[in-house]
Design a protein around this motif. Sequence first.
Motif, short mmCIF file in Angstrom:
data_model
loop_
_atom_site.label_atom_id
_atom_site.label_comp_id
_atom_site.label_asym_id
_atom_site.label_seq_id
_atom_site.Cartn_x
_atom_site.Cartn_y
_atom_site.Cartn_z
N SER A 84 0.90 -1.22 0.38
CA SER A 84 -0.29 0.03 -0.34
C SER A 84 0.72 1.03 0.13
O SER A 84 2.13 1.35 0.29
N PHE A 85 0.56 2.88 -0.45
CA PHE A 85 1.05 3.55 -0.30
C PHE A 85 1.18 4.30 0.98
O PHE A 85 2.54 4.81 1.22
N SER A 86 0.64 3.55 2.49
CA SER A 86 0.61 4.31 3.33
C SER A 86 2.45 3.47 3.34
O SER A 86 2.55 4.19 4.53
N GLN A 87 2.14 2.11 3.29
CA GLN A 87 3.46 1.22 3.71
C GLN A 87 4.57 1.32 3.59
O GLN A 87 5.39 1.47 4.15
N LEU A 88 4.11 1.93 1.85
CA LEU A 88 5.32 2.42 1.48
C LEU A 88 6.41 4.42 2.15
O LEU A 88 6.76 4.18 1.82
N GLU A 89 5.33 4.30 2.18
CA GLU A 89 5.26 5.91 2.71
C GLU A 89 6.72 5.87 4.45
O GLU A 89 7.41 6.43 4.59
N GLU A 90 5.98 5.24 4.89
CA GLU A 90 6.37 5.42 6.19
C GLU A 90 7.42 3.89 5.83
O GLU A 90 8.55 4.38 6.73
N ILE A 91 8.10 3.10 5.18
CA ILE A 91 9.24 2.83 4.55
C ILE A 91 10.03 3.94 4.65
O ILE A 91 11.53 4.02 4.42
N GLU A 92 9.48 4.75 3.32
CA GLU A 92 10.15 5.82 2.77
C GLU A 92 10.58 6.81 4.33
O GLU A 92 11.50 7.43 3.90
N LYS A 93 9.79 7.28 4.80
CA LYS A 93 10.42 7.92 6.30
C LYS A 93 11.34 7.24 7.17
O LYS A 93 12.13 7.87 7.87
N ALA A 94 11.31 5.99 7.37
CA ALA A 94 12.21 5.20 8.48
C ALA A 94 13.62 5.37 7.77
O ALA A 94 14.38 5.44 8.53
N VAL A 95 13.50 5.20 6.23
CA VAL A 95 15.25 4.92 6.01
C VAL A 95 15.75 6.88 5.74
O VAL A 95 16.52 6.33 6.15
N ALA A 96 14.63 7.53 5.70
CA ALA A 96 15.04 8.67 5.82
C ALA A 96 15.97 8.74 6.95
O ALA A 96 16.73 9.37 7.29
N GLU A 97 15.48 8.26 8.34
CA GLU A 97 14.95 9.22 9.44
C GLU A 97 16.17 7.93 10.35
O GLU A 97 17.00 8.80 11.18
N SER A 98 16.25 6.59 9.51
CA SER A 98 17.42 5.71 10.26
C SER A 98 19.10 5.68 9.39
O SER A 98 19.95 6.03 10.35
N GLY A 99 19.07 6.24 8.26
CA GLY A 99 20.07 6.11 7.78
C GLY A 99 20.65 4.36 6.89
O GLY A 99 21.67 4.29 6.73
N ARG A 100 19.41 3.76 6.94
CA ARG A 100 19.52 2.33 6.64
C ARG A 100 19.35 2.31 5.33
O ARG A 100 18.31 2.96 5.31
N PHE A 101 19.61 1.41 4.93
CA PHE A 101 18.89 0.77 3.26
C PHE A 101 17.43 0.01 3.63
O PHE A 101 17.99 -0.95 4.58
N TRP A 102 16.65 0.16 2.60
CA TRP A 102 15.74 -1.23 2.06
C TRP A 102 15.44 -1.40 0.42
O TRP A 102 15.74 -0.25 -0.05
N SER A 103 16.33 -2.73 0.97
CA SER A 103 16.29 -3.51 -1.01
C SER A 103 15.46 -4.27 -0.90
O SER A 103 14.77 -5.12 -0.28
N VAL A 104 14.35 -4.51 -2.19
CA VAL A 104 13.38 -4.83 -1.85
C VAL A 104 14.61 -6.35 -3.24
O VAL A 104 15.01 -5.77 -4.34
N THR A 105 14.31 -7.48 -3.03
CA THR A 105 14.82 -8.40 -4.12
C THR A 105 14.06 -8.98 -5.48
O THR A 105 13.24 -9.70 -5.55
N PHE A 106 14.32 -7.89 -6.21
CA PHE A 106 13.76 -8.01 -7.55
C PHE A 106 14.35 -9.34 -8.43
O PHE A 106 15.45 -9.08 -9.07
N SER A 107 14.33 -10.80 -7.86
CA SER A 107 15.15 -11.85 -8.15
C SER A 107 14.72 -12.26 -9.63
O SER A 107 15.99 -12.50 -10.41
N GLU A 108 14.00 -11.84 -10.75
CA GLU A 108 13.56 -11.71 -11.91
C GLU A 108 15.08 -11.25 -12.95
O GLU A 108 15.46 -11.40 -13.94
N ARG A 109 15.98 -9.93 -11.62
CA ARG A 109 16.67 -9.29 -12.28
C ARG A 109 18.21 -9.23 -11.99
O ARG A 109 19.20 -10.26 -12.37
N PHE A 110 17.86 -9.38 -10.24
CA PHE A 110 19.02 -9.32 -9.83
C PHE A 110 19.71 -11.32 -9.33
O PHE A 110 21.15 -11.72 -9.50
#
Length: 349
Positions: free
Chosen positions: A105-131
């Motif tokens: 959901s967009f609300s979940q994405l917004e929360e993740i973006e906020k947490a990344v910005a505040e924590s300085g940590r990264f969020w990677s999604v495993t797009f396995s069909e490329r990676f």
Amino acid sequence: MTTSTVRFAAVGLDHAHIHGQVAGLIAAGAEFVAMATDDPAAAIAVQVRERYPDVPVVDDPAALIARGDIDLIVTAAVPDRRGPIAVAALRSGKDVIADKPGCVSFSQLEEIEKAVAESGRFWSVTFSERFEVRSAIKAGELVRAGKIGTVIQTIGLGPHRIGDRGHLGGGAGRPDWFYDKARYGGILVDIASHQIDQFLFYTGSRTAEVVASSVGNFANPDKPGLQDFGDLLIRSENAQGYIRVDWYTPDGLPTWGDGRLMILGTEGYIELRKYVDIAGRPGGDHVFLVNHEGTQYVDCSDVQLTYYADLVNDVRDRTSTAAPQEHTFETMRLALTAQQQAVVRGAAQ
């Protein structure tokens, strides 16, 4: 570069992609120190415990996330749980690797973006069909080498099979959440995020817009929560894309899906038959290159997969080599947009 060992825990063991994630991190030198999940009886969770019997199982996922001796959390939980797990981990000072879709959901994405910005940590999604696909890595090398000129379009096809044994983890069938749109996010979020990632990557687009999208249920009317077909048109400033995903792979195909990618350039084109060359060469990772020099079949056997090694280095060195953070955000934003705007057809809810 530092040499300290990266310690990771798996929180959420509901999808078979966790096997590739854990194995990839271990091969890259990370240490698997603990696991926890919402449903210990799930077929995939049972498999993970069997494969790694020496790794401690923690009853409380939240307690494991909060531990101070862990650098990285990897999750393949039920899709609607991946966002909350990621936010909790980020706020606990840990980097996160989530199976796709990283959120529903967009609300979940917004929360993740906020947490990344505040924590300085990264969020990677495993797009396995490329990676995790050698032919996809090779195609990127060919594009960057200018073999087909400027890329102006991609066509990404992502067919899947409902009854694929590898994804069932020894279970008798797909779990209930597989048929609950609120839990898996819809077919364009769940599957087409792979093809959106590839569109952005191969066309060099930082952002894009969804022109049109649709979803449907045409073969499973008794399961209206399942969307068994989806497609979308996508466009950036410099390129166009078409994506089609479905759950129609017939039992006669020797693999779970005939995943294909076509990359059109101003001076040639590349076609990938990622998992099977029907009635042709054995195995997977088939790349065909056509340009002014002629037609060529490209061997991908020596191509190195670097996603997990890059991630481990990113944890240690605070770099962003595996996947730029903004790319991951944009991929999920576009997938959510396509899903939200989709025309709904057939028996789909």
